[in-house]
Structure formats: C-alpha cells, structure tokens
Design an enzyme around this catalytic site. Sequence first.
Site, short mmCIF file in Angstrom:
data_model
loop_
_atom_site.label_atom_id
_atom_site.label_comp_id
_atom_site.label_asym_id
_atom_site.label_seq_id
_atom_site.Cartn_x
_atom_site.Cartn_y
_atom_site.Cartn_z
N LYS A 54 0.86 -1.19 0.00
CA LYS A 54 0.00 0.00 0.00
C LYS A 54 0.89 1.23 0.00
O LYS A 54 2.04 1.16 0.43
CB LYS A 54 -0.88 -0.01 1.25
CG LYS A 54 -2.11 0.87 1.17
CD LYS A 54 -3.29 0.20 0.48
CE LYS A 54 -4.43 1.17 0.25
NZ LYS A 54 -5.66 0.50 -0.18
N ASP A 96 -7.10 4.51 -4.27
CA ASP A 96 -7.75 4.40 -2.96
C ASP A 96 -8.33 5.79 -2.70
O ASP A 96 -8.57 6.54 -3.67
CB ASP A 96 -6.72 3.98 -1.88
CG ASP A 96 -7.37 3.61 -0.55
OD1 ASP A 96 -7.85 2.48 -0.42
OD2 ASP A 96 -7.42 4.45 0.37
P1 NDP Z 1 -12.93 8.20 -2.47
O1 NDP Z 1 -11.84 9.17 -2.28
O2 NDP Z 1 -13.50 7.98 -3.82
O3 NDP Z 1 -14.14 8.54 -1.48
C1 NDP Z 1 -13.97 8.60 -0.12
C2 NDP Z 1 -15.27 9.01 0.53
O4 NDP Z 1 -15.18 8.85 1.93
C3 NDP Z 1 -15.61 10.48 0.29
O5 NDP Z 1 -17.00 10.64 0.28
C4 NDP Z 1 -14.97 11.15 1.51
O6 NDP Z 1 -15.59 12.38 1.85
C5 NDP Z 1 -15.23 10.12 2.58
N1 NDP Z 1 -14.16 10.20 3.59
C6 NDP Z 1 -12.83 10.00 3.39
N2 NDP Z 1 -12.15 10.21 4.51
C7 NDP Z 1 -13.06 10.57 5.42
C8 NDP Z 1 -12.97 10.93 6.77
N3 NDP Z 1 -11.79 10.97 7.42
N4 NDP Z 1 -14.12 11.21 7.43
C9 NDP Z 1 -15.31 11.17 6.78
N5 NDP Z 1 -15.45 10.85 5.48
C10 NDP Z 1 -14.35 10.56 4.82
O7 NDP Z 1 -12.35 6.82 -1.87
P2 NDP Z 1 -12.86 5.32 -2.12
O8 NDP Z 1 -14.32 5.30 -2.32
O9 NDP Z 1 -11.97 4.71 -3.14
O10 NDP Z 1 -12.48 4.63 -0.72
C11 NDP Z 1 -13.40 4.54 0.36
C12 NDP Z 1 -12.95 3.41 1.31
O11 NDP Z 1 -12.93 2.18 0.59
C13 NDP Z 1 -11.55 3.57 1.90
O12 NDP Z 1 -11.56 3.02 3.21
C14 NDP Z 1 -10.70 2.70 1.00
O13 NDP Z 1 -9.51 2.25 1.64
C15 NDP Z 1 -11.66 1.54 0.75
N6 NDP Z 1 -11.38 0.73 -0.43
C16 NDP Z 1 -11.31 1.29 -1.68
C17 NDP Z 1 -11.07 0.49 -2.77
C18 NDP Z 1 -11.11 1.04 -4.16
O14 NDP Z 1 -11.06 0.23 -5.09
N7 NDP Z 1 -11.23 2.34 -4.37
C19 NDP Z 1 -10.77 -0.95 -2.62
C20 NDP Z 1 -10.96 -1.46 -1.28
C21 NDP Z 1 -11.22 -0.62 -0.24
P3 NDP Z 1 -14.82 13.77 1.57
O15 NDP Z 1 -14.94 13.98 0.10
O16 NDP Z 1 -15.55 14.76 2.40
O17 NDP Z 1 -13.39 13.56 2.02
#
Ligand code: NDP
Length: 448
Positions: A129, A169
């Site tokens: 990662k 991510d």
């Molecule tokens: P994105 O950046 O596309 O979206 C993240 C979302 O979560 C946004 O709506 C963001 O809101 C919110 N968010 C992020 N950090 C925080 C925080 N500290 N508090 C509150 N809201 C938060 O990321 P992904 O959708 O790709 O990832 C989401 C989760 O899924 C993560 O945990 C990631 O590790 C996991 N994941 C992702 C994969 C992938 O293929 N993308 C694969 C496996 C797991 P805001 O815009 O306000 O920051």
Amino acid sequence: MAHVDEKIEGMYQEVLKRNPGETEFHQAVLEVLECLGPVVVKHPEYLERKIIERICEPERQIIFRVPWQDDKGIVHINRGFRVEFNSSLGPYKGGLRFHPSVYLGIIKFLGFEQIFKNSLTGLPIGGGKGGSDFDPKGKSDDEVMRFCQSFMTELYRHLGEHTDVPAGDIGVGGREIGYMFGQYKRITNRYEPGVLTGKGLTWGGSLVRTEATGYGATFFVNEMLKARKDSFDGKICTVSGSGNVAIYTIEKIHQLGGKCVACSDSNGVIYDEKGLDLNLIKQLKEVERRRIEEYVKTHKHAKYIAKGNIWEIPCQVAMPSATQNEISGKDAATLVKNGCIAVGEGANMPTTPEGIKVFLEAKIAYGPGKAANAGGVATSALEMQQNAGRDSWSFEYTEKKLEDIMINIHRNCYETAEEYGAPGNYVLGANICGFIKVANAMVAHGLI
Ligand code: NDP
C-alpha cells in the site's frame, strides 16, 4: 475474538514496541493475531519458522519527499510512502491513498490488511500500500497533475508488473492514475500497462474496475443474506461516503432490489427517504467534483444533516464505505437497536474493535472489509491478466468473474469459521483463511 493466545501475545507486544505510535497498524495486527491461536496449534511449524513475526514486518518500506508547485508558483513539500509488505503470493498489490491524514501507521495498517485480502481473492497477488499526505481537495487539475508527476518521479523505480503494481484508494481515481501512468511512461520510455491498475478504458483499463469494490461488497452481503435465507429485496440500506466505493455500492443495492436512503461525506449526511437519486450523486461527485450537500438544491424533499451521524438513521443493511474507524461501539449498538441485520464493509477497517464486538455478540451478519471489499483488488488482478494477454473482456464477462470471486470468498470464510468452531464469524473465517495461504507459501520459500 476474545484475546491473543499466550503463544502469540509476546509477538503482539513486540509489534507495539517496534512500531510506536502507529495505532491503526496495531489495531489491524491485533485483529488478525486474536484469531490465530487455534491455527498455531494445528500448525506448529508456523511458530518454529517465526511466520507471524515475519508477516508483521514489511519486506520493504519506502518514504520519500514529494516537492511540487501550485498554480501561483508556491512550492509545497509532501511525504510519499510505499510499503511493500509481503510478496509470498505475487507482486505487491494495493492502492495509493492521497489524504491529509496519511502517515506511516495508516499505510502500514492498509498494507497489512491487504496481504490477507489479496490471499482471499485466490489470485496471485502479494500485499502492499502507499500514498501521501497530499490533499487533492480544492486543487486544480494542473496542481494534481504536477503532484502526481513528482510522486511518480520517485516511485517509478520501485514498480513493475512483476514487482509492485499500485492502484487507487481514497483521493486517487482515474484522473490521478492517468497522470501517474503518463509520467511512468515518460521516464522509462516503456508502455507498460501492467504497472498500474484502474487505468482508463482506452489505454489498458478493465471494464468493471471502477464499479468493482462497491459491486463486490454488495455481492458479499448478498451471499451473507442468502446464507440466512434472506435477500436485499425491499431492504432499507445506508452507505457512508459518496466516493468511488459508495457510489457503486448504492448502484448494486438498487439493482438487487434494496433501497438506499442515505450517504455522506466528511461534512454531512444526505437522507432521502424515497431512495437516493444515484444519477444526481454521480453528476455531483464524478463529473463536477462538488460536495454532497448540493443534492438538496434540486431534491427539496431530501434532508442534509450537517455534521450528522449516518449510523443514527435506521436501516436493515449498513455498508460503511468512507474510512477507518467510522463506526464506534456506540454507533454499532445504535445500528443493532434500530434493526440492522447485516453490515458489509466497503471501506478498510471502518468498525472499531468495540463496534466489531457489538456486531459479533448480536450475531448479525458482519462482513469485514478484508473479505467484503476484496472485489476491487480482485478486479485489478483481472486487469493485470487482460494486460498480460493484450486482451479486453466484456462488462458482462468481467462482472460475472467478480461475482464468482465474491461468492468464493464468502464460501471460504463461512466454511473456515465453521471448521474452527465459530459458525457465522466472518472475521475469524477471513483472517484464518487469508493467513494460512500466505503462511504456507512463506514456509515453502524458506527463510527470506
Ligand atoms: P474516495 O476518495 O473515492 O471517497 C472517499 C469518501 O469517503 C468520500 O466521500 C470522503 O468524503 C469520505 N471520507 C474519506 N475520509 C473521510 C474521513 N476521514 N471522514 C469522513 N469521510 C471521509 O475513496 P474510495 O471510495 O476509493 O475509498 C473509500 C474506502 O474504501 C476507503 O476506506 C478505501 O480504503 C476503501 N477501499 C477502496 C477500494 C477502491 O477500489 N477504491 C478498494 C478497497 C477498499 P470527503 O470527500 O468529504 O473527504
């Protein structure tokens, strides 16, 4: 998940000592080690070969400076990370996170979980990662491009289709992967699609990769519901976040007959009791890169709850898809009290240890992230297969492969939990099943 077996306790204490202040990493290690007591009884060779101590120590950790200039010419310095954790099953594989909260402890927790998740997919990928404390929010396209180019100018020397293959991510989507791929190509003078996944569809990307994590998590929950003779049909669901994982989780829930009534971002929560309008969310988030609160500008019947807590909204299925430790013990208790029967983690480690305890004691269907969200990395591995064969598969074919992989992961976790005397405990099932495959490969490879 009661306590760490006495044969393993010393190893956990050593992890605490060797990695001070990395609380998320400690949490991720503890969750796995708590499950391994019965495993080392069956496999004393793991203790003799110090497999657990070795698995907790990354093979390689790279930390580097990322200097870049903003649109006004002002210089900024960020820190870049790549933790190459374990390559027993294949090249290091795992995403890059760009978020201001990133530090070594977050990248190590994610890299550690990735080892077992990748093992569960059944595909030949090791765990790694990376990321940076860069905050893409509010930056122009050009600023993001300059940052990505600077980041890749260091990282490229550590990558390769047989060595280390990053993906996206939080904060890293198709745009960022594109800029990084371009810089890799420019520096190396090689068009090597197999070096990154999550690429655009016209230059080596795979259909379904964008949808994969959300679709996969929903397939996993569907399997947990089926195991209880239930289905998504008519279920009220809530999904935290509004990024890549959240959007495609909502899409698949709706396709399977559920109704998703709430999503969120770090500022607040949208509640739409008629069911979320996903086209609008996609337009706001994917096309215009705006905040979720703008949903209520056109949908007056819906509510925006600034600083709201999504887990207070009653639901039958909850799918945390934002970030780590977003469900506290109290939130878990509220969910259970309000009638939640299934939780599927799209995010990595979104439930605190106290929250996990509540779900396991209530005996609801609880699918931990390393099993439930493995569809993203699995489809990345399918992208690697297509790149290696200079092939591109149809949407239907790739989605069917993803569904079969998720069904398989569910079955393996379910059966392992039964075998180890904890039926229905997917945490135990996922940790043991993911661990054994990696441990056996490490034993086979000798002391390296
Ligand atoms: P994105 O950046 O596309 O979206 C993240 C979302 O979560 C946004 O709506 C963001 O809101 C919110 N968010 C992020 N950090 C925080 C925080 N500290 N508090 C509150 N809201 C938060 O990321 P992904 O959708 O790709 O990832 C989401 C989760 O899924 C993560 O945990 C990631 O590790 C996991 N994941 C992702 C994969 C992938 O293929 N993308 C694969 C496996 C797991 P805001 O815009 O306000 O920051």
